[in-house]
Enzyme design. Structure first.
Site, PDB file in Angstrom:
ATOM      1  CE  LYS A  10     -34.716 -59.979 -52.482  1.00 50.84           C
ATOM      2  NZ  LYS A  10     -35.455 -60.264 -53.884  1.00 50.84           N
ATOM      3  N   GLY A  11     -37.733 -57.896 -45.912  1.00 52.46           N
ATOM      4  CA  GLY A  11     -38.757 -57.173 -45.205  1.00 52.46           C
ATOM      5  C   GLY A  11     -37.996 -56.032 -44.229  1.00 52.46           C
ATOM      6  CG  ASP A  34     -38.472 -61.309 -49.030  1.00 52.28           C
ATOM      7  OD1 ASP A  34     -38.147 -61.011 -47.867  1.00 52.28           O
ATOM      8  OD2 ASP A  34     -39.450 -60.906 -49.653  1.00 52.28           O
ATOM      9  CB  THR A  78     -46.445 -60.338 -33.606  1.00 51.85           C
ATOM     10  OG1 THR A  78     -47.033 -59.425 -34.653  1.00 51.85           O
ATOM     11  CG2 THR A  78     -45.172 -59.803 -32.920  1.00 51.85           C
ATOM     12  CG  HIS A 135     -46.837 -51.079 -32.428  1.00 55.61           C
ATOM     13  ND1 HIS A 135     -47.461 -51.447 -31.493  1.00 55.61           N
ATOM     14  CD2 HIS A 135     -45.638 -51.655 -32.655  1.00 55.61           C
ATOM     15  CE1 HIS A 135     -46.521 -52.197 -30.608  1.00 55.61           C
ATOM     16  NE2 HIS A 135     -45.498 -52.441 -31.674  1.00 55.61           N
ATOM     17  CE  LYS A 139     -47.705 -54.871 -33.869  1.00 50.93           C
ATOM     18  NZ  LYS A 139     -46.781 -55.916 -34.325  1.00 50.93           N
ATOM     19  N   GLY A 145     -48.246 -58.499 -30.220  1.00 49.58           N
ATOM     20  CA  GLY A 145     -48.092 -59.702 -29.465  1.00 49.58           C
ATOM     21  C   GLY A 145     -47.400 -59.320 -28.083  1.00 49.58           C
TER      22      GLY A 145
END
EC number: 1.17.1.8
Length: 250
Positions: A10-11, A34, A78, A135, A139, A145
């Site tokens: 669900k992300g 999830d 990451t 980003h 994040k 990463g």
């Protein structure tokens, strides 16, 4: 058909993975789990490969649990430091299935993987190198990463070429010069409107090389995710593999 289960379904990334798997002619979605769901529902009886896209704080625990379940795992989360990778290797040594596989990708975007490769090729020919990653502000890890992996590749290439430390006469406590990874300064930008971007700067006297990769939408990661799932499901990559470059003809 490759049976694929998705953890973190669900992300932001996981939902795209579910859609990509459903759209792939050679794959079928097995389970979509999830936060709070029971990972023991995923077994070799119903799943050929798991794609794990969650957050760094829970990813290691998820991967270790899935290894204990006897399933192969593709990890897009990451934040994998060496000590975490060592725990995965130890878990694989005691895995219930022989030739069990865990694959971890610092980045699934083909453009980013190629930029990383090109940076390693260029590194021995330049006196200076720095990495800037940019980003979206949601994040959770910094530097990314991908940027750490790029800096490590540059550092490795410089050492192999016998290069020493880069010139830098800046007098500072280091806070404004970014994190140093294998002798390479890495800078993180978090800005609304960005998605995932990396710029590698190389410099010599009188010249500069800039290598830049831009992912404007999360859909750009899906070809790499599906490629990794196919490679892992083939059984040809036992143990721990880090980096999508291992699956490309570079």
């Amino acid at each position: 058909m490759i049976r694929v289960s998705v953890v973190g379904a669900k992300g932001r990334m996981g939902s795209h993975v579910v859609e990509a798997v459903n759209g792939a002619a050679d794959m079928q979605l097995a389970l979509a789990l999830d936060a709070g769901d029971d990972l023991t529902a995923i077994t070799p009886d119903n799943t050929d490969v798991v794609v794990e896209f969650t957050v760094p704080s829970v990813s290691l625990g998820n991967v270790l649990a899935l290894v204990r379940q006897g399933v192969d795992v593709v990890v897009g989360t990451t934040g994998w430091a060496d000590e975490k990778l060592d725990q995965v290797r130890a878990a694989l040594d005691g895995a219930p299935r022989e030739s069990q596989t865990v694959f971890i990708a610092p980045n699934f975007a083909i453009s980013a993987v190629l930029a990383d490769h090109f940076a390693k090729v260029a590194a021995p020919y330049f006196e200076s190198a720095e990495v800037i990653e940019l980003h979206h502000p949601t994040k959770v890890d910094a530097p990314s990463g991908t940027a750490i992996h790029t800096a490590q590749a540059i550092g490795e290439a410089r050492r192999a070429a016998g290069l020493g430390e880069m010139p830098d006469a800046t007098q500072t406590d280091g806070g404004s010069r970014g994190q140093v990874v294998d002798g390479v300064h890495v800078h993180a930008v978090r800005l609304r409107g960005l998605n995932a971007h990396e710029e590698v700067l190389f410099g010599n006297a009188g010249e500069q090389l800039v290598i830049r990769a831009d992912s404007f939408d999360r859909i750009s990661f899906m070809p790499g995710v599906l490629l990794a799932a196919r490679k892992v499901a083939s059984g040809a990559y036992p143990g721990l593999t880090v980096g999508l470059d291992h699956f490309l003809d570079l």
